[in-house]
Write a protein that holds these residues in place. Structure first.
Motif, short mmCIF file in Angstrom:
data_model
loop_
_atom_site.label_atom_id
_atom_site.label_comp_id
_atom_site.label_asym_id
_atom_site.label_seq_id
_atom_site.Cartn_x
_atom_site.Cartn_y
_atom_site.Cartn_z
N THR A 119 0.87 -1.18 0.00
CA THR A 119 0.00 0.00 0.00
C THR A 119 0.90 1.22 0.00
O THR A 119 2.08 1.15 0.38
CB THR A 119 -0.90 0.04 1.24
OG1 THR A 119 -0.07 0.16 2.41
CG2 THR A 119 -1.77 -1.21 1.32
N LEU A 120 0.36 2.34 -0.40
CA LEU A 120 1.13 3.58 -0.40
C LEU A 120 1.60 3.91 1.01
O LEU A 120 2.75 4.30 1.23
CB LEU A 120 0.25 4.71 -0.96
CG LEU A 120 0.96 5.98 -1.41
CD1 LEU A 120 1.91 5.69 -2.56
CD2 LEU A 120 -0.07 7.04 -1.83
N GLY A 121 0.72 3.71 1.98
CA GLY A 121 1.05 4.01 3.37
C GLY A 121 2.19 3.16 3.89
O GLY A 121 3.05 3.65 4.62
N ARG A 122 2.21 1.89 3.52
CA ARG A 122 3.28 1.02 3.98
C ARG A 122 4.62 1.47 3.43
O ARG A 122 5.62 1.52 4.18
CB ARG A 122 3.00 -0.42 3.56
CG ARG A 122 4.12 -1.38 3.97
CD ARG A 122 3.88 -2.80 3.46
NE ARG A 122 5.01 -3.67 3.74
CZ ARG A 122 5.13 -4.92 3.34
NH1 ARG A 122 4.17 -5.48 2.62
NH2 ARG A 122 6.21 -5.63 3.63
N ALA A 123 4.67 1.79 2.15
CA ALA A 123 5.92 2.23 1.54
C ALA A 123 6.44 3.49 2.22
O ALA A 123 7.63 3.59 2.57
CB ALA A 123 5.72 2.47 0.05
#
Length: 274
Positions: A119-123
């Motif tokens: 996910t964008l948040g994880r990256a």
């Protein structure tokens, strides 16, 4: 009389100086012909065994893009800290070096660290966590990022857009020589080196000198240690040339060069302090 004045005017125009050739702004590269940045990816043993001693011997400084989870960071943390104290930049190459496993030639990508499934948040969270680790090592808050595998997007969205306030710049993997005005600080061009000889490296520097541009080298293994490699003699030949021409070539870590580019591109912008 009118004819005399006209003739004089034409004569002055004819003898006037030719238009100046395109050249960099006086302080673009600290009044030198070009800028060269030496970057080394992945936090591997040869960085500390081969590269840092070679750079220190020549009194040159480089940028080392560290993967936070690399065992070489864990086992040799005091050496990384010492390198930073001597002026080398510890750049961010993400916590786990995730790459997009859906692209061709990416069989090496593991399911746990496949950027395609992130996910964008994880990256963003992992990259920021790596910044925290790097700050704990070198005490600095200004640094640059390097895209793992040169991958820019997750689901069609450029993840670095959420990180622009966390970094001075981000280094990509596309080759190119660029003037100060042409540099995109969110994806700085770099020449990936794998097997080329010393003369090839020097010829790139000469091209940068002639065009008054930025040249970024992207190294992995230096004298071994990685499947992407440059031989020690070739690397040594490059450093010798840079040292011999230091009056004409500005060699500095990516963070310093990026700060200079930002100052020229955006006069008055607030510079983030180390």
């Amino acid at each position: 009389m009118k004819f005399l004045l006209l003739a004089l005017a034409i004569g002055l125009l004819a003898t006037g100086a030719a238009p100046a050739q395109t050249s960099p702004a006086p302080n673009s590269w600290h009044n030198k012909q070009c800028a060269v940045v030496l970057t080394y990816d992945d936090a591997i043993d040869v960085d500390l065994d081969n590269v840092v001693p070679a750079l220190d011997s020549a009194k040159l400084r480089g940028t080392f893009y560290l993967i936070g989870s690399s065992p070489v960071v864990t086992k040799r943390l005091p050496e990384w800290r010492a390198a930073a104290k001597r002026g080398h930049e510890l750049g961010n190459h993400a916590l786990f070096h995730p790459c997009d496993g859906s692209l061709p030639g990416r069989a090496f990508v593991t399911p746990d660290h496949d950027l395609h499934t992130y996910t964008l948040g994880r990256a963003v969270d992992e990259i920021r966590a790596n910044n925290t680790l790097l700050t704990a090592i070198d005490g600095r808050t200004s640094r640059t990022f390097a895209y793992p595998c040169g991958d820019l997007q997750i689901g069609g969205v450029k993840f670095y857009d959420q990180l622009k306030n966390d970094f001075v710049a981000a280094r990509g993997v596309a080759p190119g020589l660029q003037t100060v005005a042409q540099v995109d600080l969110s994806n700085v061009d770099a020449y990936s080196i794998n097997g080329q000889n010393g003369q090839y490296l020097i010829d790139l520097v000469k091209q940068a000198q002639q065009s008054h541009t930025l040249l970024v080298f992207l190294f992995h293994g230096v004298g071994g240690g990685h499947s992407l490699n440059v031989a020690l003699p070739a690397h040594r030949q490059l450093l010798r040339y840079l040292k011999a021409h230091e009056k004409d070539i500005w060699v500095a870590p990516m963070v310093e060069v990026a700060q200079q580019i930002k100052a020229v591109q955006m006069p008055g912008a607030t510079k983030k302090q180390p």
